[in-house]
Write an enzyme that holds these catalytic residues in place. Structure first.
Site, PDB file in Angstrom:
ATOM      1  N   PHE A 131       0.825  -1.202   0.000  1.00 53.40           N
ATOM      2  CA  PHE A 131       0.000   0.000   0.000  1.00 53.40           C
ATOM      3  C   PHE A 131       0.862   1.255   0.000  1.00 53.40           C
ATOM      4  O   PHE A 131       1.863   1.328   0.723  1.00 53.40           O
ATOM      5  CB  PHE A 131      -0.886   0.055   1.252  1.00 53.40           C
ATOM      6  CG  PHE A 131      -1.959  -0.980   1.330  1.00 53.40           C
ATOM      7  CD1 PHE A 131      -3.178  -0.789   0.702  1.00 53.40           C
ATOM      8  CD2 PHE A 131      -1.755  -2.150   2.061  1.00 53.40           C
ATOM      9  CE1 PHE A 131      -4.188  -1.742   0.795  1.00 53.40           C
ATOM     10  CE2 PHE A 131      -2.755  -3.108   2.168  1.00 53.40           C
ATOM     11  CZ  PHE A 131      -3.979  -2.906   1.530  1.00 53.40           C
ATOM     12  N   ASP A 132       0.453   2.241  -0.781  1.00 57.18           N
ATOM     13  CA  ASP A 132       0.902   3.596  -0.541  1.00 57.18           C
ATOM     14  C   ASP A 132       0.257   4.039   0.769  1.00 57.18           C
ATOM     15  O   ASP A 132      -0.696   3.414   1.240  1.00 57.18           O
ATOM     16  CB  ASP A 132       0.465   4.480  -1.717  1.00 57.18           C
ATOM     17  CG  ASP A 132       0.752   5.943  -1.485  1.00 57.18           C
ATOM     18  OD1 ASP A 132       1.901   6.285  -1.166  1.00 57.18           O
ATOM     19  OD2 ASP A 132      -0.192   6.744  -1.608  1.00 57.18           O
ATOM     20  N   LEU A 133       0.735   5.134   1.345  1.00 56.83           N
ATOM     21  CA  LEU A 133       0.167   5.590   2.612  1.00 56.83           C
ATOM     22  C   LEU A 133      -0.783   6.773   2.408  1.00 56.83           C
ATOM     23  O   LEU A 133      -2.000   6.634   2.468  1.00 56.83           O
ATOM     24  CB  LEU A 133       1.285   5.964   3.580  1.00 56.83           C
ATOM     25  CG  LEU A 133       0.819   6.208   5.013  1.00 56.83           C
ATOM     26  CD1 LEU A 133       0.570   4.905   5.745  1.00 56.83           C
ATOM     27  CD2 LEU A 133       1.827   7.060   5.779  1.00 56.83           C
TER      28      LEU A 133
ATOM     29  N   VAL B  54      -1.180  -0.911  -4.244  1.00 51.78           N
ATOM     30  CA  VAL B  54      -2.406  -0.130  -4.171  1.00 51.78           C
ATOM     31  C   VAL B  54      -2.053   1.325  -3.871  1.00 51.78           C
ATOM     32  O   VAL B  54      -1.338   1.603  -2.897  1.00 51.78           O
ATOM     33  CB  VAL B  54      -3.338  -0.661  -3.058  1.00 51.78           C
ATOM     34  CG1 VAL B  54      -4.651   0.095  -3.054  1.00 51.78           C
ATOM     35  CG2 VAL B  54      -3.563  -2.166  -3.224  1.00 51.78           C
TER      36      VAL B  54
END
Length: 219
Positions: free
Chosen positions: A7-9, A161
């Protein structure tokens, strides 16, 4: 079969959008040729901070501005940051089903850890790669490869994502499945231009993509 989800944050699992905008407005006041606006900030979200500061100001020496940004950002972090809907529930479900979870972000480590802890997501994450850990930020695949190595995963069984084209292009460059989130402030049509493998409208939509049945949404 997807065994690993990266995941991106910012703007993906942790809603830091308002914090980022306010941090830029604060730190760039009086520092740009024209007054800085939200409309200019939003399309550039997702890039490393130093690149954004250089872009907005036209200057190469931006360390003082970065310090001003980060001081404000840290002070206002817990007041302005929120978890996006259903993120914690879906991360718990992925973790429960043995899916490895990692973070690949263009943030520095200290604020990455703050965001994950504040939103109760840190216990589900087994690898964190920040801008501090790479030579080339997204869209380079370096961060994705580093996370996969730490998790013992391969590109073929992983997805990335994110909410920006930097995430989608990094996924494509790494050979992992690319997923855009439609709650990106940049908008769904913006994401569609970069041809991600999937766009999800709710975090629960990730579950069938990794072969997990979704339950009743509770958030």
């Amino acid at each position: 079969m997807i065994q690993t989800v990266l995941f991106d944050l910012d703007g993906t699992i942790v809603d830091t959008n308002e914090l980022i905008v306010q941090s830029f407005l604060h730190s760039l006041e009086g520092e740009t040729p024209e007054p800085i606006s939200r409309e200019l900030i939003v399309p550039n979200m997702g890039r490393p901070l130093v690149e954004q500061m250089e872009f907005f100001t036209g200057k190469k020496e931006v360390e003082a501005l970065i310090t001003k940004y980060r001081t404000f950002n840290l002070a206002k972090h817990d007041e302005l940051v929120r978890e996006f809907p259903n993120v914690r529930t879906v991360m718990a479900k992925l973790h429960e089903n043995g899916v490895k979870i990692g973070i690949v972000t263009s943030k520095i480590r200290i604020t990455t850890l703050m965001g994950l802890k504040l939103c109760g997501l840190d216990s589900y994450v087994s690898a964190i790669v920040t801008v501090d850990d790479v030579k080339e930020p997204k869209p380079s695949p370096e961060g994705i490869f580093a996370a996969l190595k730490e998790l013992g995963s391969s590109p073929e069984e992983a997805m990335m994502v994110g909410d920006s084209h930097y995430d989608i292009e990094a996924a494509q460059n790494a050979g992992v499945t690319s997923v855009g989130v439609s709650w990106s402030w940049k908008g769904r049509s913006y994401l569609e231009q970069y041809n991600p493998d999937h766009i999800v409208d709710d975090m629960f939509d990730l579950l069938p993509l990794v072969g997990i049945s979704s339950e009743v949404k509770v958030d």
